[in-house]
Scaffold this motif. Sequence first.
Motif, PDB file in Angstrom:
ATOM      1  N   ALA A 183       0.848  -1.196   0.000  1.00  0.00           N
ATOM      2  CA  ALA A 183       0.000   0.000   0.000  1.00  0.00           C
ATOM      3  C   ALA A 183       0.881   1.243   0.000  1.00  0.00           C
ATOM      4  O   ALA A 183       1.944   1.273   0.627  1.00  0.00           O
ATOM      5  CB  ALA A 183      -0.910   0.007   1.228  1.00  0.00           C
ATOM      6  N   PHE A 184       0.438   2.293  -0.704  1.00  0.00           N
ATOM      7  CA  PHE A 184       1.251   3.506  -0.830  1.00  0.00           C
ATOM      8  C   PHE A 184       1.597   4.105   0.526  1.00  0.00           C
ATOM      9  O   PHE A 184       2.744   4.517   0.759  1.00  0.00           O
ATOM     10  CB  PHE A 184       0.516   4.539  -1.689  1.00  0.00           C
ATOM     11  CG  PHE A 184       1.332   5.776  -1.964  1.00  0.00           C
ATOM     12  CD1 PHE A 184       2.213   5.815  -3.032  1.00  0.00           C
ATOM     13  CD2 PHE A 184       1.244   6.890  -1.144  1.00  0.00           C
ATOM     14  CE1 PHE A 184       2.987   6.937  -3.278  1.00  0.00           C
ATOM     15  CE2 PHE A 184       2.007   8.018  -1.385  1.00  0.00           C
ATOM     16  CZ  PHE A 184       2.877   8.038  -2.456  1.00  0.00           C
ATOM     17  N   ASP A 185       0.622   4.150   1.429  1.00  0.00           N
ATOM     18  CA  ASP A 185       0.877   4.783   2.728  1.00  0.00           C
ATOM     19  C   ASP A 185       1.735   3.911   3.656  1.00  0.00           C
ATOM     20  O   ASP A 185       2.069   4.330   4.761  1.00  0.00           O
ATOM     21  CB  ASP A 185      -0.437   5.165   3.416  1.00  0.00           C
ATOM     22  CG  ASP A 185      -1.349   3.980   3.661  1.00  0.00           C
ATOM     23  OD1 ASP A 185      -1.277   2.995   2.899  1.00  0.00           O
ATOM     24  OD2 ASP A 185      -2.149   4.033   4.617  1.00  0.00           O
ATOM     25  N   SER A 186       2.128   2.713   3.189  1.00  0.00           N
ATOM     26  CA  SER A 186       3.004   1.843   3.973  1.00  0.00           C
ATOM     27  C   SER A 186       4.452   1.899   3.492  1.00  0.00           C
ATOM     28  O   SER A 186       5.321   1.275   4.106  1.00  0.00           O
ATOM     29  CB  SER A 186       2.515   0.383   3.894  1.00  0.00           C
ATOM     30  OG  SER A 186       1.229   0.254   4.459  1.00  0.00           O
ATOM     31  N   ILE A 187       4.718   2.644   2.425  1.00  0.00           N
ATOM     32  CA  ILE A 187       6.065   2.663   1.834  1.00  0.00           C
ATOM     33  C   ILE A 187       7.101   3.222   2.806  1.00  0.00           C
ATOM     34  O   ILE A 187       8.131   2.591   3.066  1.00  0.00           O
ATOM     35  CB  ILE A 187       6.061   3.448   0.505  1.00  0.00           C
ATOM     36  CG1 ILE A 187       5.300   2.658  -0.564  1.00  0.00           C
ATOM     37  CG2 ILE A 187       7.487   3.730   0.044  1.00  0.00           C
ATOM     38  CD1 ILE A 187       5.139   3.389  -1.882  1.00  0.00           C
ATOM     39  N   ILE A 188       6.858   4.398   3.358  1.00  0.00           N
ATOM     40  CA  ILE A 188       7.826   4.998   4.284  1.00  0.00           C
ATOM     41  C   ILE A 188       7.971   4.167   5.565  1.00  0.00           C
ATOM     42  O   ILE A 188       9.102   3.922   6.005  1.00  0.00           O
ATOM     43  CB  ILE A 188       7.461   6.465   4.577  1.00  0.00           C
ATOM     44  CG1 ILE A 188       7.736   7.311   3.323  1.00  0.00           C
ATOM     45  CG2 ILE A 188       8.233   7.004   5.775  1.00  0.00           C
ATOM     46  CD1 ILE A 188       7.370   8.775   3.450  1.00  0.00           C
ATOM     47  N   ILE A 227      10.294   1.271   4.835  1.00  0.00           N
ATOM     48  CA  ILE A 227      11.708   1.675   4.750  1.00  0.00           C
ATOM     49  C   ILE A 227      12.276   1.881   6.152  1.00  0.00           C
ATOM     50  O   ILE A 227      13.359   1.380   6.487  1.00  0.00           O
ATOM     51  CB  ILE A 227      11.857   2.972   3.929  1.00  0.00           C
ATOM     52  CG1 ILE A 227      11.443   2.741   2.473  1.00  0.00           C
ATOM     53  CG2 ILE A 227      13.295   3.491   3.994  1.00  0.00           C
ATOM     54  CD1 ILE A 227      11.284   4.027   1.676  1.00  0.00           C
ATOM     55  N   ASN A 228      11.544   2.596   6.980  1.00  0.00           N
ATOM     56  CA  ASN A 228      12.030   2.906   8.331  1.00  0.00           C
ATOM     57  C   ASN A 228      12.097   1.682   9.232  1.00  0.00           C
ATOM     58  O   ASN A 228      12.862   1.659  10.204  1.00  0.00           O
ATOM     59  CB  ASN A 228      11.172   3.992   8.965  1.00  0.00           C
ATOM     60  CG  ASN A 228      11.423   5.357   8.349  1.00  0.00           C
ATOM     61  OD1 ASN A 228      12.518   5.623   7.854  1.00  0.00           O
ATOM     62  ND2 ASN A 228      10.434   6.234   8.380  1.00  0.00           N
ATOM     63  N   PHE A 280      14.672   1.185  -0.495  1.00  0.00           N
ATOM     64  CA  PHE A 280      14.176   2.468  -0.997  1.00  0.00           C
ATOM     65  C   PHE A 280      12.754   2.331  -1.505  1.00  0.00           C
ATOM     66  O   PHE A 280      12.283   1.242  -1.819  1.00  0.00           O
ATOM     67  CB  PHE A 280      15.107   3.048  -2.067  1.00  0.00           C
ATOM     68  CG  PHE A 280      15.160   2.309  -3.383  1.00  0.00           C
ATOM     69  CD1 PHE A 280      15.063   2.992  -4.584  1.00  0.00           C
ATOM     70  CD2 PHE A 280      15.347   0.935  -3.444  1.00  0.00           C
ATOM     71  CE1 PHE A 280      15.129   2.335  -5.807  1.00  0.00           C
ATOM     72  CE2 PHE A 280      15.429   0.262  -4.653  1.00  0.00           C
ATOM     73  CZ  PHE A 280      15.313   0.974  -5.847  1.00  0.00           C
ATOM     74  N   GLY A 281      12.059   3.487  -1.537  1.00  0.00           N
ATOM     75  CA  GLY A 281      10.683   3.532  -1.991  1.00  0.00           C
ATOM     76  C   GLY A 281      10.571   4.339  -3.268  1.00  0.00           C
ATOM     77  O   GLY A 281      11.131   5.437  -3.360  1.00  0.00           O
ATOM     78  N   VAL A 282       9.865   3.786  -4.241  1.00  0.00           N
ATOM     79  CA  VAL A 282       9.709   4.434  -5.544  1.00  0.00           C
ATOM     80  C   VAL A 282       8.270   4.235  -6.000  1.00  0.00           C
ATOM     81  O   VAL A 282       7.858   3.116  -6.268  1.00  0.00           O
ATOM     82  CB  VAL A 282      10.658   3.830  -6.604  1.00  0.00           C
ATOM     83  CG1 VAL A 282      10.730   4.715  -7.822  1.00  0.00           C
ATOM     84  CG2 VAL A 282      12.038   3.575  -6.039  1.00  0.00           C
ATOM     85  N   ALA A 283       7.511   5.333  -6.079  1.00  0.00           N
ATOM     86  CA  ALA A 283       6.113   5.191  -6.483  1.00  0.00           C
ATOM     87  C   ALA A 283       5.526   6.548  -6.837  1.00  0.00           C
ATOM     88  O   ALA A 283       4.446   6.894  -6.381  1.00  0.00           O
ATOM     89  CB  ALA A 283       5.297   4.541  -5.366  1.00  0.00           C
ATOM     90  N   GLY A 284       6.234   7.318  -7.656  1.00  0.00           N
ATOM     91  CA  GLY A 284       5.760   8.664  -7.949  1.00  0.00           C
ATOM     92  C   GLY A 284       5.627   9.461  -6.668  1.00  0.00           C
ATOM     93  O   GLY A 284       4.613  10.119  -6.435  1.00  0.00           O
ATOM     94  N   VAL A 342      14.866   6.987   0.765  1.00  0.00           N
ATOM     95  CA  VAL A 342      15.712   6.013   1.469  1.00  0.00           C
ATOM     96  C   VAL A 342      15.656   6.333   2.960  1.00  0.00           C
ATOM     97  O   VAL A 342      15.224   7.407   3.365  1.00  0.00           O
ATOM     98  CB  VAL A 342      17.174   6.044   0.971  1.00  0.00           C
ATOM     99  CG1 VAL A 342      17.259   5.810  -0.524  1.00  0.00           C
ATOM    100  CG2 VAL A 342      17.859   7.355   1.334  1.00  0.00           C
ATOM    101  N   LYS A 343      16.110   5.387   3.755  1.00  0.00           N
ATOM    102  CA  LYS A 343      16.114   5.590   5.201  1.00  0.00           C
ATOM    103  C   LYS A 343      17.037   6.739   5.566  1.00  0.00           C
ATOM    104  O   LYS A 343      18.115   6.891   4.978  1.00  0.00           O
ATOM    105  CB  LYS A 343      16.556   4.309   5.907  1.00  0.00           C
ATOM    106  CG  LYS A 343      16.327   4.325   7.409  1.00  0.00           C
ATOM    107  CD  LYS A 343      16.570   2.946   8.006  1.00  0.00           C
ATOM    108  CE  LYS A 343      16.209   2.926   9.482  1.00  0.00           C
ATOM    109  NZ  LYS A 343      16.378   1.572  10.058  1.00  0.00           N
ATOM    110  N   LYS A 344      16.648   7.548   6.522  1.00  0.00           N
ATOM    111  CA  LYS A 344      17.471   8.692   6.948  1.00  0.00           C
ATOM    112  C   LYS A 344      18.856   8.219   7.387  1.00  0.00           C
ATOM    113  O   LYS A 344      18.984   7.259   8.141  1.00  0.00           O
ATOM    114  CB  LYS A 344      16.797   9.441   8.086  1.00  0.00           C
ATOM    115  CG  LYS A 344      15.932  10.588   7.595  1.00  0.00           C
ATOM    116  CD  LYS A 344      15.670  11.589   8.683  1.00  0.00           C
ATOM    117  CE  LYS A 344      15.013  12.843   8.145  1.00  0.00           C
ATOM    118  NZ  LYS A 344      15.822  13.531   7.149  1.00  0.00           N
ATOM    119  N   GLY A 345      19.869   8.916   6.880  1.00  0.00           N
ATOM    120  CA  GLY A 345      21.233   8.597   7.263  1.00  0.00           C
ATOM    121  C   GLY A 345      21.942   7.618   6.351  1.00  0.00           C
ATOM    122  O   GLY A 345      23.158   7.444   6.466  1.00  0.00           O
ATOM    123  N   ASN A 346      21.216   6.986   5.422  1.00  0.00           N
ATOM    124  CA  ASN A 346      21.866   6.038   4.505  1.00  0.00           C
ATOM    125  C   ASN A 346      22.462   6.818   3.329  1.00  0.00           C
ATOM    126  O   ASN A 346      22.017   6.711   2.187  1.00  0.00           O
ATOM    127  CB  ASN A 346      20.872   4.987   4.023  1.00  0.00           C
ATOM    128  CG  ASN A 346      21.565   3.770   3.421  1.00  0.00           C
ATOM    129  OD1 ASN A 346      22.753   3.805   3.125  1.00  0.00           O
ATOM    130  ND2 ASN A 346      20.804   2.701   3.242  1.00  0.00           N
TER     131      ASN A 346
END
Length: 276
Positions: free
Chosen positions: A104-109, A112-113, A119-123, A242-246
């Motif tokens: 689901a789009f709202d589960s992408i971040i 990743i975290n 990484f997340g890629v979806a427009g 991408v995850k913060k700090g990577n």
Amino acid sequence: MKKIIALVLVAMMTATAFAGCASKPAESSSAPAGSSEASTGSSSDAASSAAATTVEEGKLIMVTEAGFAPYEYYDGQNVVGVDVDIAKEIAAAMGKELVVKDIAFDSIIPEINAGKADFGVAGMSITPERLETVDFTIEYATSKQVVVVKKDNTAIKTPEDIKGKKVAVQLGTVADIVVSEDYPDCTLIQQKKYLAAAEDVKSGKADCIVMDALPAEELVKENPELVILEQELFTDKYGMAVKKGNAALLEQINAVLQKLMDEGKIAEFTLNHTSK
């Protein structure tokens, strides 16, 4: 005999001296770590030499929402699209196997975290809110956000006419955010998939959809009852998360994105997936 031995010793000492001289340039050609000479070079060189952290060794895991043609969509059992083509180039440059996960789009971040994807890629639009939780690459695509209505709709002729209407959006997208904030008098209908939003408009549950222009074009191809208004609501720009700090992974992705844009490859990928 003494003379012969002396000559041999002189020859050996001379050869050793030349060997010592020959080794000195090799030692001085590499600057010590941390010196100004060692730190010079292009950012792409730094990106290619950096050791990127990935969640699974030998693999590059991409999360997306595969209902966003031409960026990501299903062709049979496989997820394909512009973003997948780009991700394949990134994985190849890193020497890793690309793994694509459709969620689901709202589960992408959150994915990743949680360390379940690289990484997340979806427009994905680069917004201040998202920048608080993830790091974004350079912008690699620009898109218009448009309004989709039924052909016989006479109440919505321009984007501003959505005020006070029932507006369908995909949950968690920039359209969801903008309509919520800038059009508070609208009745917002949040859906997980654009196909569900299209059904809402066709059935009269919603008056319109606000969404990206290219996926909207694909949507109306499959739903001839729908049409896109000529004027866009706003312009949007996409990045990869991408995850913060990577930082190493971010640098490697940016290097590939810049190369693909310079070579016109992303435009080529887009044309390939919109001309079918």
